[in-house]
Design a protein around this motif. Structure first.
Motif, PDB file in Angstrom:
ATOM      1  N   TRP A 176       0.861  -1.187   0.000  1.00 15.58           N
ATOM      2  CA  TRP A 176       0.000   0.000   0.000  1.00 15.58           C
ATOM      3  C   TRP A 176       0.896   1.235   0.000  1.00 15.58           C
ATOM      4  O   TRP A 176       1.861   1.305   0.771  1.00 15.58           O
ATOM      5  CB  TRP A 176      -0.895   0.024   1.248  1.00 15.58           C
ATOM      6  CG  TRP A 176      -2.056  -0.918   1.167  1.00 15.58           C
ATOM      7  CD1 TRP A 176      -2.246  -1.908   0.233  1.00 15.58           C
ATOM      8  CD2 TRP A 176      -3.184  -0.975   2.033  1.00 15.58           C
ATOM      9  NE1 TRP A 176      -3.411  -2.572   0.477  1.00 15.58           N
ATOM     10  CE2 TRP A 176      -4.009  -2.019   1.575  1.00 15.58           C
ATOM     11  CE3 TRP A 176      -3.581  -0.251   3.149  1.00 15.58           C
ATOM     12  CZ2 TRP A 176      -5.199  -2.362   2.199  1.00 15.58           C
ATOM     13  CZ3 TRP A 176      -4.769  -0.589   3.774  1.00 15.58           C
ATOM     14  CH2 TRP A 176      -5.574  -1.637   3.301  1.00 15.58           C
ATOM     15  N   ILE A 177       0.543   2.182  -0.854  1.00 10.20           N
ATOM     16  CA  ILE A 177       1.354   3.397  -0.954  1.00 10.20           C
ATOM     17  C   ILE A 177       0.475   4.588  -0.627  1.00 10.20           C
ATOM     18  O   ILE A 177      -0.521   4.836  -1.295  1.00 10.20           O
ATOM     19  CB  ILE A 177       1.933   3.537  -2.373  1.00 10.20           C
ATOM     20  CG1 ILE A 177       2.768   2.300  -2.720  1.00 10.20           C
ATOM     21  CG2 ILE A 177       2.787   4.787  -2.480  1.00 10.20           C
ATOM     22  CD1 ILE A 177       3.148   2.208  -4.166  1.00 10.20           C
ATOM     23  N   GLN A 178       0.854   5.271   0.448  1.00  9.72           N
ATOM     24  CA  GLN A 178       0.107   6.459   0.863  1.00  9.72           C
ATOM     25  C   GLN A 178       0.885   7.695   0.407  1.00  9.72           C
ATOM     26  O   GLN A 178       2.070   7.836   0.720  1.00  9.72           O
ATOM     27  CB  GLN A 178      -0.063   6.436   2.393  1.00  9.72           C
ATOM     28  CG  GLN A 178      -1.242   7.224   2.890  1.00  9.72           C
ATOM     29  CD  GLN A 178      -2.567   6.541   2.550  1.00  9.72           C
ATOM     30  OE1 GLN A 178      -2.634   5.320   2.457  1.00  9.72           O
ATOM     31  NE2 GLN A 178      -3.595   7.337   2.334  1.00  9.72           N
ATOM     32  N   GLN A 179       0.240   8.576  -0.334  1.00 15.25           N
ATOM     33  CA  GLN A 179       0.929   9.718  -0.929  1.00 15.25           C
ATOM     34  C   GLN A 179       0.855  10.934  -0.002  1.00 15.25           C
ATOM     35  O   GLN A 179      -0.197  11.225   0.556  1.00 15.25           O
ATOM     36  CB  GLN A 179       0.261  10.090  -2.260  1.00 15.25           C
ATOM     37  CG  GLN A 179      -0.072   8.933  -3.158  1.00 15.25           C
ATOM     38  CD  GLN A 179       1.135   8.394  -3.895  1.00 15.25           C
ATOM     39  OE1 GLN A 179       2.168   9.060  -3.955  1.00 15.25           O
ATOM     40  NE2 GLN A 179       1.011   7.199  -4.437  1.00 15.25           N
ATOM     41  N   GLY A 180       1.974  11.616   0.113  1.00 15.71           N
ATOM     42  CA  GLY A 180       1.992  12.868   0.852  1.00 15.71           C
ATOM     43  C   GLY A 180       2.610  13.954  -0.014  1.00 15.71           C
ATOM     44  O   GLY A 180       3.065  13.692  -1.134  1.00 15.71           O
ATOM     45  N   THR A 181       2.636  15.176   0.486  1.00 20.56           N
ATOM     46  CA  THR A 181       3.169  16.293  -0.300  1.00 20.56           C
ATOM     47  C   THR A 181       4.642  16.110  -0.606  1.00 20.56           C
ATOM     48  O   THR A 181       5.089  16.267  -1.746  1.00 20.56           O
ATOM     49  CB  THR A 181       2.982  17.604   0.489  1.00 20.56           C
ATOM     50  OG1 THR A 181       1.670  17.603   1.031  1.00 20.56           O
ATOM     51  CG2 THR A 181       3.176  18.803  -0.417  1.00 20.56           C
ATOM     52  N   ASN A 182       5.409  15.746   0.403  1.00 22.74           N
ATOM     53  CA  ASN A 182       6.849  15.622   0.218  1.00 22.74           C
ATOM     54  C   ASN A 182       7.373  14.224   0.505  1.00 22.74           C
ATOM     55  O   ASN A 182       8.552  13.962   0.280  1.00 22.74           O
ATOM     56  CB  ASN A 182       7.577  16.612   1.139  1.00 22.74           C
ATOM     57  CG  ASN A 182       7.278  18.037   0.747  1.00 22.74           C
ATOM     58  OD1 ASN A 182       7.424  18.410  -0.417  1.00 22.74           O
ATOM     59  ND2 ASN A 182       6.826  18.845   1.700  1.00 22.74           N
ATOM     60  N   ILE A 237       6.354   9.790   0.904  1.00 30.97           N
ATOM     61  CA  ILE A 237       5.443   8.687   0.590  1.00 30.97           C
ATOM     62  C   ILE A 237       5.634   7.630   1.664  1.00 30.97           C
ATOM     63  O   ILE A 237       6.766   7.358   2.072  1.00 30.97           O
ATOM     64  CB  ILE A 237       5.788   8.092  -0.786  1.00 30.97           C
ATOM     65  CG1 ILE A 237       5.522   9.116  -1.876  1.00 30.97           C
ATOM     66  CG2 ILE A 237       5.028   6.818  -1.053  1.00 30.97           C
ATOM     67  CD1 ILE A 237       6.331   8.864  -3.108  1.00 30.97           C
ATOM     68  N   LEU A 238       4.521   7.075   2.094  1.00 34.88           N
ATOM     69  CA  LEU A 238       4.612   5.986   3.070  1.00 34.88           C
ATOM     70  C   LEU A 238       4.152   4.702   2.371  1.00 34.88           C
ATOM     71  O   LEU A 238       3.005   4.615   1.934  1.00 34.88           O
ATOM     72  CB  LEU A 238       3.718   6.287   4.276  1.00 34.88           C
ATOM     73  CG  LEU A 238       3.684   5.245   5.397  1.00 34.88           C
ATOM     74  CD1 LEU A 238       5.085   4.997   5.939  1.00 34.88           C
ATOM     75  CD2 LEU A 238       2.773   5.704   6.530  1.00 34.88           C
ATOM     76  N   ALA A 239       5.074   3.763   2.251  1.00 34.08           N
ATOM     77  CA  ALA A 239       4.740   2.483   1.607  1.00 34.08           C
ATOM     78  C   ALA A 239       4.851   1.381   2.644  1.00 34.08           C
ATOM     79  O   ALA A 239       5.826   1.333   3.405  1.00 34.08           O
ATOM     80  CB  ALA A 239       5.683   2.212   0.448  1.00 34.08           C
TER      81      ALA A 239
END
Lengths: 579, 166
Positions: free
Chosen positions: A222-228, A230-232
């Motif tokens: 699962w890849i969670q997108q952020g502004t600067n 990414i949490l995978a």
């Protein structure tokens, strides 16, 4: 003017010196005082120490960013720390215990939780059929049994978490479980970014169309997108959708606390070490909850209910069977006509017709096994036209003597045998009133009178052998017929309220002495009386041997026999003597 | 310290061979033809400090000189690779350099002319390279086959990246 003499020169010099001194004192006195004070401060170590102590905190504050000061102080601080540690270790322990204690407890708690979970799962599945299958699998795959159990009962487990810088694809932080297979996380981070970029360029175009998850065998990323950043996360099994919220919260928190570090990231990830607890919180796992064992009380209640249901069902079935049997029995019972038989769910209604001579339905109901109070029955009387009921009814109404037989020939009641005249007369009158009897015939009835019966009795003699008072078998054959006649006589006497006395009279032949003959006469009479009395001849009849042979031996026939003399007298009167 | 470096160059100039000479690979080369990039890693020691270079080896395409901009994003530097035996690869490299500079601005880079082991058949002459040197370009002559100049190429770029960071 007088030139000053040479001998006066010293005085002049002295005076000038004094003047200059005075002048200097006058001109520089305040400064001199200050200089003296300064000199004193510089020379006095105690005073200087006081002054430095006042200035030192401010000076250190001003130089807090100076690496030279840090470098100079570090060895002294270290030395001081070690010295202090050696001198009073307890003080250090006391100081750091509040910090270390919770951390150590937390670590132990996590380790114990993990161990307990593993133990629980292992024990739970050790003795089941499934457990046996897994044991074989563990044996064939070489994995420990506990691990095999955990893998099978696993719903999901987050095994790795990558915090990746969005633009560079460089790894900022990485955490993994102990059992996770970790390859080079930095290269994975780079390649993950490359793949994400590839997907975005190929299929996306907008930011929200970024790659958010992909599946590889039993793993999902699962890849969670952020502004600067990414949490995978790498997940074994299937995580709930709500886990996305956990990831987003974590990423938001990291963006909040590391905002500057993320924007100015130049390849040094050391400042992101503090995000490790955030990522570790993402390493969640969930195992199959053990099947809820129902409460023993509920099980007992359930079983009781089931048992009750079974008993009720069985009872209903049995009652149904009994009811059907009862209805069949009532339908087939002579003298009963069943008109209503209804089952109202355990309450029964019965109605019909009943001949008074038929079997009582109450006894049939009682014998059926059904509870009598659950059956309401109504029976109306009627006369059954069955031959046996017509005959029974005729017998009940006419009360024929034993010597009379009644039969039904069609609708004709036929009587035969012997009877007294008055009975025959009464029967002829009553018979037509018997329901079911159309006509009465008594041609075969011979009517008898008391005199006729007395004559018949007195006509009988019972013969004996010489010198014997025992009734021989041939003579005994006369006894039943004699009894029958005696009963008829008794019956007639009773109806006419009279009593009968039958005297048995013994006789002897001429042989033998008088005494012997007297005894023999008496014993023969007694033998016959006993034989008649054994079967009973009726309540109105008295058998006697009294005085017969004693008083009038001369009148007796000279035969070896017993004869009878019958007398009739009204009831209640004294017994009449023989004439 | 981690730095992202992109390997750029025309088709079959030897980018991957240079990288493979330099690193221990983890991912299959098939990624090149599937997503157009593989990522490799090399740790160097520069002035006493460990620098991890994440090498993004981009698939070369002479005909269209297309590169995925997203792969370049975040790079601290790049390496242009030219095949000395094919003159047109230099032109490709120059075009790529302009593209990258347009995207990322002026960041450290180096150019390596590969296949120095067969220098006698080179088509690229020193004159063209001298002109580039005069513009401030760092140019290496190297060989993926012999390993010549490979280490120095990467360490030089790493030095420049660190100095720039400071």
């Amino acid at each position: 003017m007088v030139e000053p003499s040479s001998k006066n020169m010293p005085n002049l010099t002295t005076d000038m010196s004094e003047d200059l001194s005075e002048l200097r004192n006058l001109l520089l006195a305040p400064e001199q005082t200050q200089l003296d004070r300064l000199q004193e401060r510089l020379d006095d170590p105690v005073l200087r120490t006081h002054e430095v102590s006042r200035l030192l905190p401010g000076a250190l504050t001003l130089q807090k960013d100076d690496p030279v000061l840090t470098a100079v102080l570090t060895p002294h601080v270290e030395q001081a720390f070690f010295t202090s540690l050696r001198r009073s270790p307890q003080a250090i322990v006391d100081a750091i215990a509040p910090i270390m204690g919770p951390a150590i407890r937390q670590a132990i708690r996590q380790a114990l939780q993990s161990l307990t979970q593993s133990l629980n799962q292992t024990i739970e599945h050790s003795f089941s059929l499934k457990g046996f299958r897994w044991r074989i699998e563990a044996w064939t795959t070489g994995r420990p049994f506990a691990e095999t159990v955990l893998l099978h009962t696993l719903r999901y487990r987050v095994e790795q978490a990558f915090l990746i810088h969005r633009d560079t694809g460089l790894l900022l932080q990485h955490v993994a479980t102990e059992t996770a297979i970790v390859r080079d996380q930095e290269m994975v981070s780079g390649m993950l970014t490359a793949i994400r970029n590839f997907v975005h360029d190929s299929f996306g175009g907008q930011r929200e169309r970024d790659l958010s998850s992909f599946q590889v065998g039993e793993f999902t990323v699962w890849i969670q997108q952020g502004t600067n950043a990414i949490l995978a996360v790498v997940i074994r099994g299937t995580a709930p959708e709500t886990f996305h919220d956990v990831l987003q919260d974590t990423l938001d928190r990291i963006h909040l606390t590391q905002a500057d570090a993320l924007v100015s990231f130049n390849g040094d990830a050391s400042s992101f070490a503090s995000t490790q607890p955030n990522l570790e919180a993402c390493l969640q796992s969930q195992y199959e909850a053990p099947a809820q064992k129902p409460s023993p009380v509920l099980v007992a209640i359930g079983l009781l209910l089931l048992l009750g249901l079974l008993l009720w069902g069985w009872g209903s079935y049995r009652d149904g069977q009994r009811w059907d049997t009862l209805v069949d029995r009532l339908k087939s019972e002579p003298g009963l006509v069943l008109t209503t038989a209804q089952d109202h769910g355990g309450r029964y209604d019965l109605a019909g017709l009943r001949d008074p001579l038929a079997t009582d339905p109450t006894s049939l109901i009682a014998a059926s096994g059904l509870q009598a109070d659950r059956i309401h029955s109504t029976w109306s009387p009627y006369y059954a036209m069955d031959p046996q009921f017509i005959l029974s009814r005729a017998r009940a109404l006419l009360q024929p003597p034993d010597t009379v037989t009644l039969i039904l020939e069609g609708e004709i009641l036929v009587a035969s045998g012997t009877a007294q005249e008055d009975w025959a007369h009464e029967a002829r009158r009553m018979a037509p009133f018997v329901p079911g009897v159309l006509r009465y015939e008594d041609k075969k009835v011979q009517t008898v009178s008391m005199a006729h019966l007395i004559e018949s009795i007195e006509h009988v003699t019972i013969q004996f052998a010489s010198n014997s008072s025992a009734i021989d078998p041939v003579e005994a054959g006369k006894i039943p017929a004699l009894i029958s006649v005696l009963r008829d006589l008794d019956n007639l006497a009773a109806r006419s309220h009279q009593q009968v006395t039958v005297e048995c009279r013994g006789s002897v032949d001429a042989a033998g002495s008088e005494l012997t003959n007297r005894i023999l006469r008496k014993t023969r009479a007694q033998a016959v009386c006993s034989a008649l009395g054994e079967s009973g001849v009726g309540s109105a009849t008295t058998l006697t041997t009294e005085s017969a042979s004693i008083r009038r031996p001369e009148n007796q026939a000279t035969t070896r026999s017993v004869g009878f003399a019958v007398t009739v007298h009204p009831s209640g009167s004294a017994k009449a003597g023989h004439p | 310290m981690h730095k992202k470096i992109c390997m750029l160059g025309g088709f079959a100039v030897g980018k991957t061979s240079l990288v493979r000479r330099f690193v221990t690979n983890l991912f299959s080369e098939e990624y090149h033809t599937s997503i157009g990039v593989t990522v490799e890693k090399k740790i160097l020691s520069v002035a006493g400090e460990n620098v991890t270079l994440m090498l993004w080896d981009l698939y070369g395409d002479d005909e269209f000189q297309r590169i995925r901009e997203s792969y370049l994003r975040g790079s601290s530097g790049y390496i242009l690779v030219v095949d000395g035996t094919r003159k047109e690869t230099l032109a490709t490299a120059l075009g790529l350099q302009r593209t990258v500079e347009g995207l990322l601005g002026s960041i450290p880079f180096a150019l390596i002319v590969n296949k120095s082991d067969v220098r006698d058949v080179w088509e690229i002459d020193d004159a063209a390279l001298s002109a580039l040197r005069q513009q401030g370009w760092t140019i290496f002559f190297g060989s993926a086959k012999t390993g010549e100049a490979v280490e120095s190429l990467f360490s030089t770029l790493a030095h420049r990246l660190l100095n720039q960071a400071m």
